[in-house]
Design an enzyme around this catalytic site. Sequence first.
Site, mmCIF file in Angstrom:
data_model
loop_
_atom_site.group_PDB
_atom_site.id
_atom_site.type_symbol
_atom_site.label_atom_id
_atom_site.label_comp_id
_atom_site.label_asym_id
_atom_site.label_seq_id
_atom_site.Cartn_x
_atom_site.Cartn_y
_atom_site.Cartn_z
ATOM 1 N N ILE A 1 -15.213 -15.661 -8.052
ATOM 2 C CA ILE A 1 -14.089 -15.243 -8.205
ATOM 3 C C ILE A 1 -13.665 -14.553 -9.596
ATOM 4 O O ILE A 1 -14.267 -15.715 -10.495
ATOM 5 C CB ILE A 1 -12.727 -15.186 -7.689
ATOM 6 C CG1 ILE A 1 -12.630 -15.397 -6.519
ATOM 7 C CG2 ILE A 1 -11.751 -14.745 -8.308
ATOM 8 C CD1 ILE A 1 -11.378 -16.302 -5.551
ATOM 9 N N SER B 1 0.659 -1.493 -0.594
ATOM 10 C CA SER B 1 0.121 0.172 -0.082
ATOM 11 C C SER B 1 0.880 1.807 -0.081
ATOM 12 O O SER B 1 1.598 1.715 -0.797
ATOM 13 C CB SER B 1 -0.678 -0.072 1.071
ATOM 14 O OG SER B 1 -1.703 1.062 1.276
ATOM 15 N N ASP C 1 -17.553 -18.845 -9.142
ATOM 16 C CA ASP C 1 -16.076 -19.634 -7.734
ATOM 17 C C ASP C 1 -15.885 -18.008 -6.972
ATOM 18 O O ASP C 1 -15.746 -18.457 -5.986
ATOM 19 C CB ASP C 1 -14.833 -20.118 -7.532
ATOM 20 C CG ASP C 1 -13.871 -18.861 -8.904
ATOM 21 O OD1 ASP C 1 -14.730 -18.317 -9.080
ATOM 22 O OD2 ASP C 1 -12.758 -19.243 -8.703
ATOM 23 N N ASP D 1 -9.575 -4.725 -5.323
ATOM 24 C CA ASP D 1 -8.982 -4.211 -4.472
ATOM 25 C C ASP D 1 -10.154 -2.902 -4.733
ATOM 26 O O ASP D 1 -9.547 -2.362 -5.375
ATOM 27 C CB ASP D 1 -7.172 -3.667 -4.953
ATOM 28 C CG ASP D 1 -6.636 -3.171 -3.691
ATOM 29 O OD1 ASP D 1 -7.742 -2.081 -2.569
ATOM 30 O OD2 ASP D 1 -5.667 -2.941 -3.655
ATOM 31 N N ASP E 1 -13.984 -16.362 -16.444
ATOM 32 C CA ASP E 1 -13.356 -16.899 -16.571
ATOM 33 C C ASP E 1 -13.455 -18.347 -16.619
ATOM 34 O O ASP E 1 -12.633 -19.392 -16.557
ATOM 35 C CB ASP E 1 -12.050 -16.003 -15.387
ATOM 36 C CG ASP E 1 -13.018 -17.022 -14.191
ATOM 37 O OD1 ASP E 1 -14.337 -17.693 -13.708
ATOM 38 O OD2 ASP E 1 -13.268 -16.239 -13.351
ATOM 39 N N ASP F 1 -18.725 -12.932 -13.513
ATOM 40 C CA ASP F 1 -18.042 -14.508 -12.033
ATOM 41 C C ASP F 1 -17.241 -15.642 -13.416
ATOM 42 O O ASP F 1 -16.169 -16.209 -13.292
ATOM 43 C CB ASP F 1 -19.142 -14.650 -11.082
ATOM 44 C CG ASP F 1 -18.226 -15.692 -10.655
ATOM 45 O OD1 ASP F 1 -17.410 -15.984 -10.824
ATOM 46 O OD2 ASP F 1 -18.727 -16.091 -9.291
ATOM 47 N N HIS G 1 -7.380 -5.638 -0.354
ATOM 48 C CA HIS G 1 -6.123 -4.861 -0.638
ATOM 49 C C HIS G 1 -5.121 -5.058 0.520
ATOM 50 O O HIS G 1 -5.065 -5.964 1.625
ATOM 51 C CB HIS G 1 -6.195 -3.448 0.258
ATOM 52 C CG HIS G 1 -5.031 -2.703 0.319
ATOM 53 N ND1 HIS G 1 -4.697 -2.181 -1.182
ATOM 54 C CD2 HIS G 1 -4.586 -1.453 0.984
ATOM 55 C CE1 HIS G 1 -4.140 -0.796 -1.018
ATOM 56 N NE2 HIS G 1 -3.878 -0.878 0.160
HETATM 57 CA CA LIG Z 1 -14.846 -16.769 -11.712
#
Ligand SMILES: [Ca+2]
Length: 519
Positions: free
Chosen positions: A271, A190, A269, A407, A265, A262, A445
């Site tokens: 992410i 940071s 999940d 972040d 990719d 989501d 972060h």
């Molecule tokens: Ca994903």
Amino acid sequence: MEFAVGLVAKLLLTFGSLNSTWNAQPTDDLAHAKCFSLKTSLNLENTTILDVSYLPFPSKIAAKETCESTTTSVPLCRVQFHTHSSDTSVIHGEVWLPDEWYGRLMALGNRGLAGCIPYDELSYGSSLHFAAVGSNGGHDGDTFLPLLHHPEVLNDFSYRSVHVEAVIGKEIVGAYYGRRPEKSYYVGCSQGGRQGTQAALKFPEDFDGIIAGAPATDFNHLMHWFGMLSRYLGAPNAASSPSYIPLDSWKIIAKEVLNQCDGIDGVVDGIITEPDACNFRPEALLCSADATEKPCFPPPQVETLKKIYSPLYGLDGELVYPRYDPGGEDSPLMSFGFSGEFSAYAEQMMKYVVLNVTDYDVSQDYGLKNLVLLDNVNGGGISTFDGDFSAFRDRGGKFITYHGRADPVIPSGISKRLYDLISRTLGMPSLDLFYRLFLVPGMDHCTSGVGAARFGQAPGTETLNASSHSIILALVDWVEQGIAPDAITGTASDGAMRLHCRYPEKSVWDGSSFNCKAA
Ligand SMILES: [Ca+2]
Ligand SMILES: *[C@@H]1O[C@H](CO)[C@@H](O)[C@H](O)[C@H]1NC(C)=O
Ligand SMILES: *[C@@H]1O[C@H](CO)[C@@H](O)[C@H](O)[C@H]1NC(C)=O
Ligand SMILES: *[C@@H]1O[C@H](CO)[C@@H](O)[C@H](O)[C@H]1NC(C)=O
């Protein structure tokens, strides 16, 4: 407020309030005598030794005021000092010298607006058998007020405090162990990531290896982005503004972002591996004319979201700062920039560093004119956005940076931008030789988030004692054995592991796991 509010997990050792000099455990008399002798034997430029104490472990170290206390985890000699970096500035620092020392120095960065000696990090570094040095960054308290009318204090904050850590740290190590460190490292995230970047640019001889996480580089523009976020949300009277998005609403936005992005990719999940591939469309959340049953957002709020998810441009259409990364909406850190209060960082920067005043309400009409001022003043050379890493590269330095892709405090796009700037400046299509940027999907972060956010980068993130899982050990292998890290394995809070790739490689799902593929 800090950039990394409460992110650094404390070591879970609590042994009451042991005094910082002695406790009931037996101590090594020789180590104690050697430590104590530093009080009178050291003679360092501009520097006063304030206190020296030999600490059996665990010893509790009480921090000043709003700073974080810690507990030591190995026996060590603690040296407290201050250094007059100029006639009008003074840096407070500490060096922790573990009994079992592996010949290395680790200098540490600050968080937020600095103002605290990073005790948790000193404890972490010394537990890894580094001699560790940290400082308050040249002022006390997580505020820019001490920088007002004090350009030398600003210089300390911008670039000099870490240099003093390196110079004084190496001297004290030499005096204590009888030899200077064989290799010197820097670790920070940071604000500390920005400081580490300045170290490579301004004092390329100080460190052999640098870890600069989620760096607050392009600092003036980051401050402007903070200011503009506040404006988008309706500052100065956000709470009563139709543009305001209450903090609670971000959970709903988080769901819709995942709903839209989501799966891009290949795996649903929670992410988003590549937020730059996510063209989030907030209109999906608009209240329709009739429906009132499901949570929905009126047009001014959707307008706010449009701005937040767009890059920030300047007067001539130039990109000033990358956009907010879709995927970080559910993080507790959303309260940092999205509370509706005008950004304290942007406000203090404008008042105390740029305009040099105390009585001015920045929030009333914050806008492009403030960007111009920030760029023109660039006090202390704080910007930290320079692609000329040639001196650091040419002396063989190794630089590792990482950035969470979720972040909400410092968007990861800035780390891609700096990589590309260095690449262009040095005429190197790939920086693999000396500079590697690891992008960490699902991490917010510095250390937390739903992704595989633990890879030894900070206290509380230790997993396996192996360079494949510890970015610090990976850097040591790179510097000392020439073995560069191609990827780093992170561990999530549920124990799931994931490989993190280095930019510009892509993280690609092959049906059973994520692997790194050339871009
Ligand atoms: Ca994903
Ligand atoms: C010591 O102070 C002088 C004058 O203030 C300054 O020029 C010099 O850089 C300082 N040295 C260190 C190591 O801070
Ligand atoms: C505020 O002080 C800095 C030097 O510390 C100077 O560069 C800047 O121009 C000053 N700002 C104004 C508006 O005068
Ligand atoms: C980690 O492993 C190395 C050997 O690979 C060993 O020297 C070191 O002491 C270990 N560190 C810790 C903290 O266990």
